[in-house]
Motif scaffolding. Structure first.
Motif, short mmCIF file in Angstrom:
data_model
loop_
_atom_site.label_atom_id
_atom_site.label_comp_id
_atom_site.label_asym_id
_atom_site.label_seq_id
_atom_site.Cartn_x
_atom_site.Cartn_y
_atom_site.Cartn_z
N VAL A 137 94.01 -5.53 -54.93
CA VAL A 137 95.45 -5.42 -54.65
C VAL A 137 95.89 -3.98 -54.88
N ASN A 138 96.81 -3.50 -54.05
CA ASN A 138 97.44 -2.20 -54.27
C ASN A 138 98.88 -2.26 -53.77
N HIS A 139 99.68 -1.30 -54.19
CA HIS A 139 101.10 -1.30 -53.84
C HIS A 139 101.32 -1.12 -52.34
N ASP A 140 100.40 -0.42 -51.67
CA ASP A 140 100.58 -0.17 -50.23
C ASP A 140 100.75 -1.46 -49.43
N MET A 141 100.05 -2.51 -49.82
CA MET A 141 100.07 -3.75 -49.03
C MET A 141 101.41 -4.48 -49.11
N PHE A 142 102.30 -4.04 -50.00
CA PHE A 142 103.63 -4.63 -50.11
C PHE A 142 104.72 -3.70 -49.58
N GLU A 143 104.35 -2.54 -49.08
CA GLU A 143 105.34 -1.63 -48.51
C GLU A 143 105.74 -2.10 -47.12
N GLY A 144 106.99 -1.83 -46.75
CA GLY A 144 107.39 -2.25 -45.41
C GLY A 144 108.84 -1.98 -45.09
N ILE A 145 109.22 -2.42 -43.91
CA ILE A 145 110.61 -2.32 -43.46
C ILE A 145 111.42 -3.37 -44.21
N VAL A 146 112.45 -2.94 -44.91
CA VAL A 146 113.25 -3.89 -45.70
C VAL A 146 114.13 -4.71 -44.77
N LEU A 147 113.97 -6.02 -44.83
CA LEU A 147 114.75 -6.95 -44.02
C LEU A 147 116.02 -7.39 -44.75
N ALA A 148 115.90 -7.55 -46.04
CA ALA A 148 117.03 -7.97 -46.87
C ALA A 148 116.69 -7.65 -48.32
N GLU A 149 117.72 -7.46 -49.12
CA GLU A 149 117.52 -7.21 -50.54
C GLU A 149 118.76 -7.69 -51.28
N GLU A 150 118.54 -8.63 -52.19
CA GLU A 150 119.66 -9.24 -52.90
C GLU A 150 119.20 -9.75 -54.25
N ASN A 238 102.90 -1.85 -32.80
CA ASN A 238 103.94 -0.85 -32.54
C ASN A 238 105.33 -1.47 -32.35
N ASN A 239 105.46 -2.78 -32.62
CA ASN A 239 106.77 -3.42 -32.43
C ASN A 239 107.36 -3.93 -33.75
N LEU A 240 106.97 -3.34 -34.88
CA LEU A 240 107.47 -3.81 -36.17
C LEU A 240 108.98 -3.67 -36.27
N HIS A 241 109.53 -2.58 -35.79
CA HIS A 241 110.98 -2.41 -35.90
C HIS A 241 111.73 -3.42 -35.02
N TRP A 242 111.15 -3.76 -33.87
CA TRP A 242 111.75 -4.81 -33.04
C TRP A 242 111.74 -6.14 -33.80
N MET A 243 110.59 -6.49 -34.42
CA MET A 243 110.50 -7.76 -35.14
C MET A 243 111.45 -7.77 -36.32
N ALA A 244 111.55 -6.68 -37.03
CA ALA A 244 112.48 -6.60 -38.15
C ALA A 244 113.91 -6.88 -37.69
N GLY A 245 114.28 -6.27 -36.55
CA GLY A 245 115.61 -6.51 -36.01
C GLY A 245 115.84 -7.95 -35.62
N GLU A 246 114.80 -8.60 -35.06
CA GLU A 246 114.91 -10.01 -34.68
C GLU A 246 115.12 -10.90 -35.89
N ILE A 247 114.37 -10.67 -36.94
CA ILE A 247 114.52 -11.48 -38.15
C ILE A 247 115.91 -11.30 -38.75
N GLN A 248 116.39 -10.07 -38.78
CA GLN A 248 117.73 -9.83 -39.31
C GLN A 248 118.80 -10.48 -38.43
N ARG A 249 118.60 -10.43 -37.11
CA ARG A 249 119.57 -11.04 -36.20
C ARG A 249 119.61 -12.57 -36.37
N LEU A 250 118.45 -13.18 -36.58
CA LEU A 250 118.37 -14.63 -36.66
C LEU A 250 118.82 -15.19 -38.01
N TYR A 251 118.60 -14.44 -39.08
CA TYR A 251 118.76 -15.04 -40.40
C TYR A 251 119.78 -14.34 -41.30
N PHE A 252 120.24 -13.16 -40.93
CA PHE A 252 121.13 -12.45 -41.85
C PHE A 252 122.39 -11.95 -41.13
#
Length: 252
Positions: A137-150, A238-252
């Protein structure tokens, strides 16, 4: 020499019941009155010793999530979701704190491509006597585009996935349970099964206790890329930002 491989007992493995393909196989988790080696029962939630301990040098338990064979984590009520995850995390961390194991893994299989054999909702908590999963395990595998934080919980889409392509992460401090942790996990499972850009029937959830943090990683399962199997090379789409936007649109 330090052991880095889990050893699988094939003689036990061939006896395991399977009902993803074999629809005639009765579900052993539905026959609650016949279950043995119970560790704790909390209403519809049951923790018991694994009847088919295929992993050698390990203590294997099964966490039956519900008495509804056709349920699935993304459809649980919030009350049941929090009850289940707190139950599972408590036993996982208690096994870890016992000092009996080098490390303890906690994970869930769902669907025919997840590596599981039974469709009834369940998780597994496994104490490993001579392997520390945190070495991988390393910290890199948990890095990413933040979808939500609360409320101190972060939900992200991996930019450095462990295996490759799409991995959804939850993160919180290990000091206390936060409801948003499980709720983000439920959103991840629901998105994979109902809104993923490719037809998805399977996912895994992996829990990690690492550097005073609790992480969960929800991974949609498909046939694994040969580049990872043969060379250990994860691929980043190469579509991570698109997917992030979709998840935010659907759930937040």
């Amino acid at each position: 020499m330090e052991n880095k491989h889990l050893h699988f007992n094939t003689a036990i493995g061939v006896k395991k019941p399977e009902n993803y393909r074999n629809k005639q196989q009765a579900c052993p988790f539905c026959a609650r009155e016949e279950l043995t080696d119970l560790i704790e029962v909390d209403g519809p939630i049951i923790l018991l010793k694994n009847k088919y301990p295929v992993l050698e040098n390990a203590y294997q338990t099964v966490l039956i999530e519900t008495d509804d064979c056709h349920a699935e984590l993304s459809t649980y009520s919030k009350e049941h979701l929090h009850r289940l995850i707190q139950f599972g995390m408590r036993h996982w961390l208690e096994m870890e704190d016992s000092g009996n194991y080098k490390s303890v893994i906690f994970f869930k299989n769902h669907g025919p491509l997840s590596g599981g054999t039974l469709s009834h909702p369940h998780m597994q908590i496994v104490g490993l006597y001579d392997i520390d999963y945190r070495d991988q395990v390393n910290h890199d595998m948990f890095e990413g585009i933040v979808l939500a934080e609360e409320d101190g919980v972060r939900f992200s889409l991996s930019t450095k996935p462990r295996v490759g392509f799409y991995e959804l992460n939850m993160e919180m401090d290990d000091t206390c349970y936060k409801e948003r942790f499980s709720e983000y996990m439920q959103i991840a499972a629901h998105y994979i099964l109902h809104h993923f850009p490719f037809k998805a029937t399977s996912y895994n959830i992996f829990f990690y206790h690492y550097h005073s943090k609790i992480y969960a990683k929800v991974v949609p399962r498909f046939i694994t890329t040969p580049l990872y199997i043969g060379y250990g090379l994860p691929q980043v789409p190469n579509n991570l930002h698109w997917m992030a936007g979709e998840i935010q649109r659907l759930y937040f």
